[in-house]
Write an enzyme that holds these catalytic residues in place. Structure first.
Site, mmCIF file in Angstrom:
data_model
loop_
_atom_site.group_PDB
_atom_site.id
_atom_site.type_symbol
_atom_site.label_atom_id
_atom_site.label_comp_id
_atom_site.label_asym_id
_atom_site.label_seq_id
_atom_site.Cartn_x
_atom_site.Cartn_y
_atom_site.Cartn_z
ATOM 1 N N ALA A 312 5.793 10.993 -18.977
ATOM 2 C CA ALA A 312 6.260 10.283 -17.794
ATOM 3 C C ALA A 312 7.767 10.409 -17.635
ATOM 4 O O ALA A 312 8.524 10.205 -18.595
ATOM 5 C CB ALA A 312 5.873 8.805 -17.868
ATOM 6 N N ASP A 313 8.191 10.767 -16.436
ATOM 7 C CA ASP A 313 9.613 10.746 -16.119
ATOM 8 C C ASP A 313 10.077 9.293 -16.108
ATOM 9 O O ASP A 313 9.308 8.382 -15.787
ATOM 10 C CB ASP A 313 9.829 11.392 -14.742
ATOM 11 C CG ASP A 313 11.263 11.277 -14.281
ATOM 12 O OD1 ASP A 313 12.151 11.694 -15.041
ATOM 13 O OD2 ASP A 313 11.495 10.768 -13.170
ATOM 14 N N LYS A 314 11.343 9.062 -16.485
ATOM 15 C CA LYS A 314 11.836 7.687 -16.566
ATOM 16 C C LYS A 314 12.294 7.149 -15.215
ATOM 17 O O LYS A 314 11.694 6.211 -14.677
ATOM 18 C CB LYS A 314 13.002 7.594 -17.558
ATOM 19 C CG LYS A 314 13.567 6.163 -17.689
ATOM 20 C CD LYS A 314 14.807 6.129 -18.544
ATOM 21 C CE LYS A 314 16.019 6.663 -17.808
ATOM 22 N NZ LYS A 314 16.458 5.749 -16.702
#
Length: 835
Positions: A312-314
């Site tokens: 997951a991208d932050k």
């Protein structure tokens, strides 16, 4: 690309302040049109598959090819009615697959059309708003607060703050000055300048990584499974048919032998397997749409069922992509607290006007604005990148006192205060270090005292906070056996603090030492999984990474044999979204991210992903149940005919002429069934089995995996039960004329051959459908999961139709085989007995 970049390409590497760069003052409409023809539309490269090609491609898959071959053989031997039936099945299959495949794509296209960006450009000396796709290199564009940057641009004059989170993952805006290049996909958060468009479309910053989004059109996992199953059945069918064909050549002519082999071939083709599978996936996509997720690739639902790791991208995905004041508020003067610091900070802004930048918005959102009604702002000094602070001079109308307030970087404000013993500096630096280790940023606040000297009041702390549902989503994902890894372009310390708050783990590493693409070929390094697999598998997250790192992390985990999901919203996430088994573009994602993703979220937050995991596993179980049933049904029919040819010769059981009617004058040399009946079994049973898409099933708590050996074993066991019961029934039917036979003793003796044909048709049809009710429970008991009402209704329709057809079938000779309804003559209770 060389010609297209001739005028502007050299600027990318040159000093933007060199005189060779010509800043635009606007283009004429004619010049813009000419450049549009040279450079093309300002759009990201996107491969569009024509709809006619999607339909035609449904006709040359492995199973359709088998149907084509069967149709050709039927035409060659003159069975045009059977050929017509096969062609009907062929085009019905293609039409349904085409409809379900294009429907989801149309939904996403509509979503993208509703989000079409616009740009303000200067054409013919006037400012006008146009479709951003029509912007060309050399255009003069207006870059103002809140506007999206339509292409890669150079700033003509002045300065602006630009949010590049969609490109780099960095949470805070970046200040840009004359000559700086701001990229497509960024947003202006403060200021207003004019800019010159440098690159558009494929030549923009994102164009450098666009190659990573192409050439990845491999078969989905489900397609591979269906191909493997089909090929296995085809190989088995070819072997059995060849044996039967050679055997029959000694007992009948080649045309009759070939006709029977075609029947066996048709029986071995799981005609409806793609229709039912596609429809089940489509029903799953509708279910996901109700939870706010548009599925752009149906097979991604099956991939999500097996997803073991979610990357997951932050920024914007795990977090809100906006800074918020944190509870921790270090103060250095007695009586001060967060409330008072917020008031002072607001006085160093124009609190009665809309916020001018991210920090003003941060403060004014939290401060008690009505309490500032007693304050009058006499002077205001806006943010200056040189002094790195804002300043306000205010008067308290209650006390008539006037003082100055300022907010800015902590080390900058330290230079303003008198601190002879360095006590304030020591406390400030200690707090900055402590918060910095956690990735928390600080905004210092100071004011003047009665003597006009600056006093360091304290610091407000702020951070891009996690979304409210993110932590619960991560916990729920773990409950379903899915491990979540954070991948971000943001700073390592910020990534660690975010991971700490979300409970992701503390093993977060930077991009240092991570693999990179070959600078020339753009290919992944050799031995990616071997050299980097272990560290990528055990890390909880990665920080300060570039798009190619995200891409290679996903690719490395895939090489280790895991199904990988990837969530993101920015241009920098697009390559990894495309490469992942399941790419998920979150709400508000860029066009690049949506184009690369398999699933597009339309609601805020990640909770939809958990719904997706559960839904996909339910869909997986439904598909697995159907495929197991289809294997069992195919094996039952295929092996039944194979054994029946060798084990039974109906002519040997034919009674004397005085005991039969004129239609039974000659029983065949071997037992076979009309193609019409086989197609009816397929249409009624498989057609109504589309209802399996609504069946009640229990999803597993761990990622699903296909095991073809287990599927074929289960299918074989189920098939053997139905197969041997059918063989026993065929023997009893053929032998019913014998006075010592079982059927004769129970009052069912003297069955005509036409009734034998329809009896086997009914038996195969009933046992086929009832096999599903055994298969659908898997390892559990039959009563462990109650069938859905829709499935029970479909079963009732199919079985009722099959029974009625078997009972009222008119006396006829389809394919030269005598058939007669079970209710047309004695014994009338035969249908009930078969049931």
């Amino acid at each position: 690309m060389g010609d297209r970049r001739k005028d502007y390409g050299s600027l990318e590497q040159s000093d933007p302040k060199e005189p060779e760069f010509e800043y635009s003052h606007g283009l004429s409409s004619q010049a813009a049109l000419q450049r549009l023809q040279v450079y093309g539309r300002n759009e990201l490269p996107e491969k569009v598959i024509p709809k006619w090609y999607i339909f035609v491609s449904q006709l040359w898959q492995p199973m359709p090819i088998m149907i084509w071959l069967a149709s050709i053989i039927e035409a060659a031997i003159g069975n045009f009615s059977d050929m017509a039936i096969l062609l009907f099945i062929q085009f019905a299959n293609a039409s349904i697959s085409y409809y379900e495949t294009t429907k989801a794509g149309d939904a996403v296209a509509a979503l993208k059309a509703s989000l079409k960006p616009e740009a303000t450009v200067k054409r013919d000396g006037k400012w006008e708003i146009i479709d951003a796709a029509m912007v060309v290199p050399g255009d003069m564009v207006l870059l103002a607060t809140g506007s999206a940057i339509p292409a890669d641009c150079r700033i003509n004059e002045g300065q602006i703050d630009v949010d590049q989170a969609q490109l780099t993952g960095e949470s805070l805006p970046v200040t840009m000055y004359k000559g700086d290049s701001c990229k497509m996909g960024s947003t202006v958060v403060r200021g207003e300048v004019e800019g010159t468009v440098e690159f558009t479309g494929a030549d923009t910053f994102f164009g450098k990584t666009a190659s990573l989004l192409q050439g990845s059109s491999e078969l989905s996992n489900l397609q591979k499974i269906l191909v493997d199953i089909t090929l296995t059945i085809v190989l088995l069918s070819t072997l059995l048919c060849t044996i039967v064909f050679v055997y029959l050549l000694r007992h009948t002519d080649a045309i009759d032998a070939l006709s029977f082999v075609v029947v066996l071939m048709v029986a071995s083709i799981p005609l409806a397997i793609e229709i039912v599978t596609t429809t089940t996936l489509a029903l799953g996509s509708k279910e996901l749409a109700n939870h706010g997720a548009i599925v752009t690739r149906l097979a991604a639902i099956e991939d999500m069922a097996g997803m073991a790791i979610l990357c997951a991208d932050k920024t914007g995905t795990l977090t809100m992509n906006r800074m918020e004041i944190q509870p921790e508020t270090p103060v250095y003067q007695q009586g001060e607290n967060q409330y008072s610091l917020l008031r002072y900070a607001a006085m160093a802004a124009r609190w009665k006007e809309p916020p001018r930048d991210a920090l003003d918005k941060l403060v004014l959102k939290q401060v008690d604005l009505p309490s500032l009604d007693v304050m009058v702002q006499n002077e205001y000094v806006p943010f200056d990148p040189v002094i790195k602070r804002t300043e306000g001079t205010v008067t308290d109308t209650k006390t008539n006192s006037t003082f100055k307030v300022t907010k800015g970087a902590p080390h900058v404000l330290l230079k303003l205060v008198e601190d002879p013993d360095k006590s304030i500096e020591k406390m400030v630096m200690k707090d900055i270090t402590e918060y910095g280790e956690r990735g928390v940023r600080c905004l210092a606040v100071a004011k003047t005292n009665e003597e006009g000297k600056w006093v360091y009041m304290g610091m407000l702390t702020f951070l891009d906070p996690p979304r409210p549902d993110t932590k619960q989503t991560i916990e729920d994902s773990r409950d379903f056996g899915v491990r979540v890894k954070m991948i971000t372009g943001d700073h390592l310390l910020i990534a660690r603090e975010t991971a700490r708050r979300l409970g992701l783990g503390d093993l977060i590493r930077s991009a240092e030492g991570l693999p990179s693409l070959d600078p020339k070929t753009k290919k992944k390094p050799e031995g990616l999984a071997k050299n980097f697999g272990e560290q990528m598998l055990w890390c909880d997250g990665f920080a300060q990474v570039f798009p190619e790192h995200k891409y290679l992390i996903v690719e490395c985990l895939r090489e280790l044999g895991y199904k990988i999901g990837m969530t993101g919203d920015g241009v920098n996430d697009a390559p990894a979204l495309k490469r992942a088994d399941v790419g998920v573009a979150v709400s508000g994602a860029t066009d690049a991210a949506r184009a690369a993703a398999d699933i597009v979220l339309t609601k805020e937050g990640l909770s939809t992903i958990v719904h997706g995991i559960i839904t996909s596993r339910i869909i997986f179980v439904r598909i697995r149940n159907f495929i197991t049933y289809r294997i069992a049904a195919t094996l039952q029919l295929l092996v039944f005919f194979f054994i029946a040819v060798f084990a039974f010769k109906p002519r040997d059981y034919q009674p004397s002429s005085e005991n039969t009617d004129f239609t039974d004058s000659s029983w065949p040399e071997y037992f076979h069934m009309p193609v019409m009946m086989l197609m009816l079994i397929t249409l009624l049973n498989d057609g109504t089995l589309i209802a399996i898409g609504y069946d009640n099933v229990i999803p597993l708590k761990t990622p699903e995996r296909w095991n073809l050996r287990v599927l074929f074993f289960m299918g074989s066991v189920m098939a053997s039960v139905a197969l041997f019961s059918s063989l026993i029934l065929l023997y009893c039917l053929l032998n019913s004329w014998s006075e010592t036979s079982f059927f004769h003793k129970i009052g069912l003796g003297g069955i005509s051959y036409g009734q034998i044909t329809t009896s086997i048709y009914l038996k195969v049809s009933v046992s086929d459908f009832l096999t599903l009710f055994s298969v659908r429970c898997g390892e559990d008991w039959l009563w462990a999961s109650r069938p859905a009402p829709v499935l029970l209704g479909a079963a009732s329709v199919a079985l009722s139709c099959s029974t009625i057809l078997a009972c009222v079938w008119p006396p006829s000779y389809p394919d030269g085989i005598y058939a007669n309804g079970l209710a047309n003559k004695k014994p009338y209770g035969l249908a009930a007995y078969i049931w």
